[in-house]
Structure formats: structure tokens, C-alpha cells
Design a protein around this motif. Sequence first.
Motif, short mmCIF file in Angstrom:
data_model
loop_
_atom_site.label_atom_id
_atom_site.label_comp_id
_atom_site.label_asym_id
_atom_site.label_seq_id
_atom_site.Cartn_x
_atom_site.Cartn_y
_atom_site.Cartn_z
N CYS A 159 -28.55 -33.12 39.10
CA CYS A 159 -28.30 -32.29 40.26
C CYS A 159 -26.90 -32.62 40.78
O CYS A 159 -26.19 -33.45 40.20
CB CYS A 159 -29.35 -32.50 41.35
SG CYS A 159 -29.32 -34.15 42.08
N GLU A 160 -26.51 -32.02 41.90
CA GLU A 160 -25.16 -32.22 42.43
C GLU A 160 -24.94 -33.62 42.96
O GLU A 160 -23.78 -34.05 43.14
CB GLU A 160 -24.90 -31.23 43.56
CG GLU A 160 -25.87 -31.38 44.74
CD GLU A 160 -25.67 -30.32 45.78
OE1 GLU A 160 -24.80 -30.53 46.67
OE2 GLU A 160 -26.36 -29.29 45.72
N TYR A 161 -26.03 -34.38 43.20
CA TYR A 161 -25.89 -35.73 43.73
C TYR A 161 -25.73 -36.80 42.64
O TYR A 161 -25.23 -37.88 42.91
CB TYR A 161 -27.10 -36.09 44.60
CG TYR A 161 -27.30 -35.14 45.76
CD1 TYR A 161 -26.51 -35.24 46.91
CD2 TYR A 161 -28.26 -34.12 45.71
CE1 TYR A 161 -26.68 -34.36 47.96
CE2 TYR A 161 -28.43 -33.24 46.76
CZ TYR A 161 -27.64 -33.37 47.89
OH TYR A 161 -27.80 -32.49 48.93
N CYS A 162 -26.15 -36.50 41.42
CA CYS A 162 -26.10 -37.50 40.35
C CYS A 162 -25.33 -37.00 39.13
O CYS A 162 -25.37 -37.66 38.08
CB CYS A 162 -27.51 -37.92 39.94
SG CYS A 162 -28.51 -36.58 39.22
N SER A 163 -24.63 -35.89 39.23
CA SER A 163 -23.93 -35.36 38.07
C SER A 163 -22.81 -34.42 38.51
O SER A 163 -22.71 -34.03 39.67
CB SER A 163 -24.89 -34.60 37.14
OG SER A 163 -25.38 -33.43 37.78
N VAL A 164 -21.97 -34.09 37.54
CA VAL A 164 -20.91 -33.10 37.73
C VAL A 164 -21.01 -32.10 36.57
O VAL A 164 -21.15 -32.51 35.41
CB VAL A 164 -19.52 -33.75 37.75
CG1 VAL A 164 -18.43 -32.68 37.81
CG2 VAL A 164 -19.39 -34.70 38.93
#
Length: 329
Positions: A101-106
Motif C-alpha cells: 500500500c502507500e504506507y509500505c511501498s512506492v
Amino acid sequence: MDYDAMDGLEDVGPRVTVRQALRDRADFTLENIDLSFANSLRRTLLAEVPTMAIDLVEVQVNTSSLADEFIAHRLGLIPLNSKNVDDVSYTRDCDNCEQYCEYCSVTLELHARCTGEEIMKVYARDLVVADPRPNEWVGLPIITDPQGLGSVICKLRQNQEIRMKCIAKKGIAKEHAKWAPTSAVGFEYDPHNKLKHLDYWYEEDPEKEWPKSVNAAWEEAPQDGEPFDFSAQPSKFYFDVESVGNLEPDAVVLQGIKVLQQKLALVIQELSGDDRNGEADGFGGARSPDGMHGGDYGMDHGYTTPFGNTGGQTMYGGGTTPYGATPYG
């Protein structure tokens, strides 16, 4: 519980002397510590400083001459900006998703198609970072060449096309080399070999066959007939840290010290029996995206397509492309 200072060292604390500082390299000396601590820092800089790297690749179109797995491997080795990587959560620690998700990945998008008769090269600059992301730096491809192109990903002939969705995650080089923050860490002590830790093999003259390093100028050479000191211990160490570009060399060293502090704090916590700040899994410091032991690690091998291979199989089993089964079945 009390912990004494390192035996044989003056209680003056470590001392750092920066000899050279460049954009991709830092040369410094570290004094008033013992060999085990210096070597621990070296190993941490090599393998346990967290960075960002492409870990999942969803192949939507690939009509190039390279297999999906080959391109996915090349994408994973492209260095990505990891400034303020602490803003990114490890996948295994993320409470907002099961995969990414946006919190653990780019997320990075890659789409290229050759329409001319000349061979077209696809570069790292063609990777487009999608929003949202944890901060404005993390995940950007590192491009250092004067032309501003970056690493070559593949080549396309006329009417060939690739379209891929790349997911970059936070990890450490102990799990995979693509997360390595350094290309090399030079490490030396006792350049004159006064301590006799090295036994040089030579044919005629060891002075000619084993020339001294540049670090020898920073220490006094042994005198002829000087007695050997059996109690001497090394206390000055020479580091030469070369970054691959995802982190500045000073940031690599600072992150390495931070990781080492976390690991030492966990040891002290276990010895003192204080688990107030402990973690449930007993795993502190840097980690791979899905953990190295336990958890769901191994469920996703870093290569997926939107056509069914969602991680339950290996990259060589059962995957398909828009043009049918792969050569691997």
C-alpha cells in the motif's frame, strides 16, 4: 546491570576523522574502539542498512526479446532514492494492507513502445513514480550519468512494447543484494602489520611484493629491532564507504550506527530482562520486507502478473502472459 567500558581503551569515547567526503564516497578513520565493534559496523553497512528496491513486478505487456523474469530482475537492481526511508514501513509491519500500500511501498509505472525502425533503448528515466508515496524523495530512480538516462532496462525493435507496474519496498541487503546501500566498504587497520595479524606469503622481498597502502602514512612505521608487543590491540580503523547512489555515504554510516544501536539495545534488554519496549516477535533492527524468519515471507517471490500468478507459485511455475503460457509452463 552495569556494563564496563571496552578493556584496554581510554575512556575518551570514539573519535572520527573524515579524510575525504564526496557525493558517492566517504573516507574516514575511527579510533578508540575495539576490533569487534569496528567489524560489526562494517558488516552492518554492507548488509543491514534499509533501502528501497523494486520487489514486485506486474507484467501487463511484454513483446520484447527478454523474458518477463529477466526484465523483473533488471528492474530490481536499479537503485532507488532511499532518503528518509524511515518514513516507509516494512510490509510485515504494515497494518493497512496484506501485500502493499502507500504506507509500505512506492509504485512505479513503466510503459515503452518502439514505433521507429531504429532500436529503442528503455532507461531507468522511463520509470514514472506514482502518487501517493511516503515522502517526496523515496522511490525515485537514481540517475547519475551526464545524459540523464540511467541504467538500461531493455531494448525494443519496431512494434515491440513493454508495460509493467513495479512495486518498490523497503528491505536490507542481508535478504537480497538489490537492497545494498554500498557497492564496497574498504576496511583496514594496522597498515604496517605491527600486530602480525597477517602472515604475508612472498618469494624474495615482502616489502616489494606487498606494497603499503595509503593508510600507512597515517601511522608510524616500526623501527628496526623494535620488540614485539604481545598485549597490543588495534584501536584505529580506516573506512572507505562507497555508496551505490540510493543513499549518501554519510547517511549510510549514520543509518548503520542506528541499526547497530538497535541491535545492541535489544541484547541489553534481553540481558536485563526488561521487555517493556520489546517486540512480540523478538526481531529488532533492520528487516526484509516480509521478515527473514516466520511470518508470510516466501509467499510472494517478487514476480507477478495480472493473469493468475499472484505469488502462490514460484516465478517459473504456472505464470502466463497476454500471449499464452510462458516457456516454463
